[in-house]
Design an enzyme around this catalytic site. Structure first.
Site, PDB file in Angstrom:
ATOM      1  N   ALA A 281       0.875  -1.020  -0.059  1.00  0.00           N
ATOM      2  CA  ALA A 281       0.153  -0.149   0.150  1.00  0.00           C
ATOM      3  C   ALA A 281       0.854   1.836  -0.205  1.00  0.00           C
ATOM      4  O   ALA A 281       1.513   1.461   0.552  1.00  0.00           O
ATOM      5  CB  ALA A 281      -1.139   0.477   1.383  1.00  0.00           C
ATOM      6  N   ALA A 282       0.772   2.469  -0.781  1.00  0.00           N
ATOM      7  CA  ALA A 282       1.259   3.381  -1.113  1.00  0.00           C
ATOM      8  C   ALA A 282       0.180   4.379  -0.400  1.00  0.00           C
ATOM      9  O   ALA A 282      -1.081   4.475  -1.571  1.00  0.00           O
ATOM     10  CB  ALA A 282       2.290   3.121  -1.850  1.00  0.00           C
TER      11      ALA A 282
ATOM     12  N   ASP B 245     -11.300   7.870  10.189  1.00  0.00           N
ATOM     13  CA  ASP B 245     -10.979   8.086   8.875  1.00  0.00           C
ATOM     14  C   ASP B 245     -11.610   6.630   7.910  1.00  0.00           C
ATOM     15  O   ASP B 245     -11.672   5.238   8.703  1.00  0.00           O
ATOM     16  CB  ASP B 245      -9.313   7.315   8.444  1.00  0.00           C
TER      17      ASP B 245
END
Length: 434
Positions: A129-130, A282
């Site tokens: 994941a980036a 989030d």
């Protein structure tokens, strides 16, 4: 990312030229429309905002780091932007391209003080994941435990302050922030605080420990990754690997299990808000994973909002007043929260219609896949539009609203079909009937 593109002077020039270009477009649009009628002005303004929104998204998306993070936060606060700008900025929430492994290796070694192969027996070069301020790699500790390592991009934290100032200047020049100067200051202060917290992985490590301990005592099926302090620092965070299936996969499971998962999500959020007085804010579906035994895994505690006792008291009273249809009390508390411009301007029948829409998913046997509240809400928006200026985006309510609406959509993805009244009442008991 090439090194020179992240140098402070290059970043500053890129942002400054974006700001200058936006200012020029705004001025020339005003000149062009000097003799236009109202409808032409509105069309022209909408086109201008679309152009500007795309320009902001493209510039910030290229630059990565703090600027892109500012754009992502801005998209979380999209109530304060015109829809055209909000839509373009929202693109920034998608996956960012990865950084070269050499830079990541150097960052880990600098932060943890040893060569990478002496710290981990395996460290995957490809991240799984980036994001805007860092990326995540799978690794193995010397004792054989599998972990995930979150690595912050080099130099992101230094770029932060100037990036935020430039983005704010660009938005102010184009006059797109729909709020007054005082409220702007409060909103940007909130953005700055959340950015500083997110850039400090030591704070995230503390959040993880607190939430893990809190949920362990209430529900063993809320899973929060464990922090490996010896392999973590301000810019590196090493966590236990907690596997689970995506929301897409979970949405294919049988209804009873989906309902259980949906309930657990809502319950965890309510417990965080009302008992812990801080919450994971989030609600992106990628921050949750699901298991066939009914467990929910929660990732990414970079975004946590703390609620003061005063704010919490306002929210509790608002919910109770909403249950009772008490408009006067609702308006008093919205005013106190800076979410209402003036009282008695929004028609009572519209308040009652909105209250029914908001409470329906939590107080009836509700089919989230059918999503009747959302569809009825869309009809109400048309009737309510001319009164919209009565409400203001409040720094105290933005993250709460965003998190609750995010979880509403998570329950839609899970296709929950259930009566959540008992969960809702356990979290916030209705007032005693005399």
């Amino acid at each position: 990312m090439a090194k020179n593109s992240s140098s402070p002077s290059r970043r500053f020039l890129k942002l400054a030229s974006m700001t200058a270009s936006i200012a020029t477009k705004t001025v020339s649009n005003s000149i062009r429309n000097l003799n236009a009628d109202e409808e032409q002005k509105n069309q022209s303004r909408s086109k201008l905002f679309q152009d500007i929104g795309l320009q902001i998204a493209d510039t910030l998306g290229e630059m990565k780091g703090a600027v892109m993070k500012v754009g992502q936060i801005a998209s979380q606060y999209k109530d304060i932007f015109p829809p055209e700008v909000a839509k373009a900025i929202a693109k920034l929430q998608r996956q960012a391209p990865a950084m070269p492994f050499a830079d990541i290796k150097q960052q880990v070694e600098r932060e943890l003080g040893k060569p990478l192969d002496q710290i981990f027996t395996r460290f995957d070069e490809q991240p799984f994941a980036a994001a805007s301020i860092g990326q995540v790699h799978c690794a193995t500790l010397p004792n054989g435990e599998e972990v995930v390592v979150k690595v912050q991009y080099p130099g992101v934290d230094q770029a932060c302050e100037s990036d935020l100032k430039q983005v704010r200047l660009a938005l102010r020049l184009m006059g797109v922030l729909k709020v007054d100067k005082k409220l702007q200051d409060r909103l940007f202060q909130e953005i700055e605080n959340s950015l500083h917290e997110e850039l400090n992985y030591e704070i995230e490590a503390q959040h993880l420990a607190v939430f893990r301990t809190f949920h362990e005592t209430l529900d063993s099926k809320i899973i929060i990754p464990r922090v490996y302090a010896d392999y973590s620092s301000r810019r590196i965070l090493t966590l236990s690997l907690e596997k689970g299936d995506s929301i897409e996969t979970a949405s294919t499971w049988d209804l009873e299990l989906r309902n259980q998962l949906g309930r657990r999500l809502i319950q965890a959020l309510g417990q965080q808000m009302f008992f812990l007085k801080r919450f994971h804010c989030d609600p992106h579906p990628g921050n949750f994973a699901f298991r066939q035994d009914g467990s929910v895994v929660i990732y990414d505690f970079g975004g946590v909002k703390t609620l003061s006792p005063d704010i919490l008291a306002h929210f509790k009273t608002l919910v109770q007043a909403g249950r009772q249809g008490d408009i006067a009390t609702i308006e008093n508390h919205l005013l106190a929260l800076d979410a209402l411009a003036e009282k008695n301007k929004f028609p009572a029948e519209l308040y009652h219609a909105w209250l029914e829409v908001f409470l329906r998913p939590l107080t009836t046997y509700y089919d989230f896949a059918e999503n009747s509240s959302h569809h009825d809400g869309m009809h109400l928006v048309k009737k309510s539009l001319k009164y919209w200026d009565v409400f203001k985006p409040s720094p105290d309510t933005l993250m709460v609203n965003r998190t609750i609406s995010g979880h509403y959509w998570n329950l839609i993805h899970l296709k929950v079909h259930d009566d959540l009244t008992d969960t809702f009442e356990a979290l916030l008991p209705p007032p005693a009937q005399h």
